[in-house]
Scaffold this active site. Sequence first.
Site, PDB file in Angstrom:
ATOM      1  N   ASP A   1     -18.123  -7.583 -37.784  1.00  0.00           N
ATOM      2  CA  ASP A   1     -17.497  -7.127 -36.554  1.00  0.00           C
ATOM      3  C   ASP A   1     -16.091  -6.569 -36.787  1.00  0.00           C
ATOM      4  OD1 ASP A   1     -17.385  -7.065 -33.556  1.00  0.00           O
ATOM      5  OD2 ASP A   1     -15.767  -8.501 -33.887  1.00  0.00           O
TER       6      ASP A   1
ATOM      7  N   GLU B   1     -18.548  -2.669 -38.743  1.00  0.00           N
ATOM      8  CA  GLU B   1     -18.123  -1.945 -37.550  1.00  0.00           C
ATOM      9  C   GLU B   1     -16.659  -1.574 -37.715  1.00  0.00           C
ATOM     10  OE1 GLU B   1     -17.257  -2.410 -32.775  1.00  0.00           O
ATOM     11  OE2 GLU B   1     -17.239  -4.153 -34.097  1.00  0.00           O
TER      12      GLU B   1
END
Length: 579
Positions: free
Chosen positions: A257, A294
């Site tokens: 993330d 990401e």
Amino acid sequence: MSGANLLGDSCDFRVWAPAAQSVTLRLSNAHGPRDWSMHYEEGGYFALQAFAQAGDKYSYIVEQNKPVPDPVSRLLPEGVHGPTEIVDPESFTWTDAHWHGLPLRDYVIYELHVGTFTPEGTFDAVIAKLPYLKKLGISVIEIMPVAAFPGTRNWGYDGVSPYAVQASYGGPDGLKQLVNAAHEIGLGVMLDVVYNHLGNEGNYLRLFGPYFTDKHKTPWGEAINYDQPGSEGVRRYFVENALYWVREYHMDGLRLDAVQTIHDDSSRHILAEIKENVAALAQELGRTVCVIAETDENDEKLVLPKHSGGYALDAVWSDDFHHAIHAFFTGERKGYYQDFGRPQQIARALEQGFVYQGEPFQFWHGRPRGTSSANMPAPAHVICIQNHDQVGNRAQGERLTTLISRGARMLSAALLLLAPETPLLFMGQEYDETNPFQFFTDYGDPALQKAVSEGRKQEFKDFDFAHDAVPDPQDPTTFVRSKLNWQLTEGENQMLDWYASLLALRKKYVTSAERTCKAALIEGVIHMQLPREETALKLFARIQGSAELPELGGGWEKVLSEEADGFAVSVWAEAPDVR
């Protein structure tokens, strides 16, 4: 490994607490609780071997503080404040010895949130939907974070115990059953993991060691300490976590993330260290494991090989395609959409992955954004037209189903699924889910309850929303409202048929072909050909104007077409006897 590890009739307890003067183990079984003083070992560890078995519970008392869970808990059955339950990782019987993972080129990713994917909101309930996903043409499911979080409703990014599988979803065995069932029918499984911050409620890591630093800042406050004094143990904690998911849960990939908020000035970046360790374990196990990051920075360094100064990750979530599609079709120009909206950007994203490759970015106050993508293979870009962020971080969580016309959605899907990049679908988009995906939480701390409810309203104060139109994250109906409506898949569903047809074409013409394309906007029509040379598939998509789509002559056959709401798509394949 730290945590509680069974050794016959006893259990080895081991915890890293370098600044502590004492750590006490409080072990509870059928005979009640008992406290044991742990002994200090070199490297800042406290350890103890005691008689214990799976199902027993324990907590740690660091000096004179209250009892708290183990930082390496496998299960927190009573929530993030309760004791850790001892789990035997060898008790589950795997039947996936035949499975060795998938190469990135085969990835068609389907992102899902366990709690809202089905009415039941459990791992078991996801298993029942796997045949549907396989038939659709999905190859990998990506599960939003399952690390233990406060309460029973959360996106997962507020997790506070990175090794513990959320009990309300089904705990460790439930997740293993899901992965095993997916492998049985030829589906890979990725897990979304959060190494940039931890949530607030139930976060007890500060009691144990220097897990955080104020040298770096993140949107959530102090950064995780990857480069300051004591960081060696912190780095080990997160590297071991990545290996844990691959080793104990047979994960085929990890999605890291928001890595732009991971700050590390060390000579060897933590992302490179994670990837190198995962790759070594995958080789040892004879499996293929992908690590995908990401980021919003469009930085080739993440995927470049080590000898070129990169971190050697397999792919990045590449936002520009989404932003170009969304801004063009919705007309929205707020926030980062202010830099998008020109149709030529869609063609550039298809052909090059990144739209911004060093150009000024107004959302960044004119600073340059991105690097060249020339050295990045197309599959290293994971692209989408919807994902949990782009839907759920809207004030009301609206999907494209309610924002743009059916014709625009079908055209966007065709570009997504026939592009040479790696496509990602967000649960429900394939059948035109109408329910929103909203932001929901289940904090027990009254201060956090108020903060998240008020903070969500403040987040959208500059947008065109009434103050009372932003759903309260703490309201259980916000969560219920976000669940998928599977009745929409019953009977005839034109969008679902469209997605299935596109994915079948992808598998036949794109997946194993050379992953390049040529894309251009000509009189309002996007012309895309794959591969760039020796083309075998051509797509024409009218996104503006009224021009007729090209009709190709001999040697080409039209394999799919659709026209609606002023938009039109046609897909042509080279006739099999041409070459």
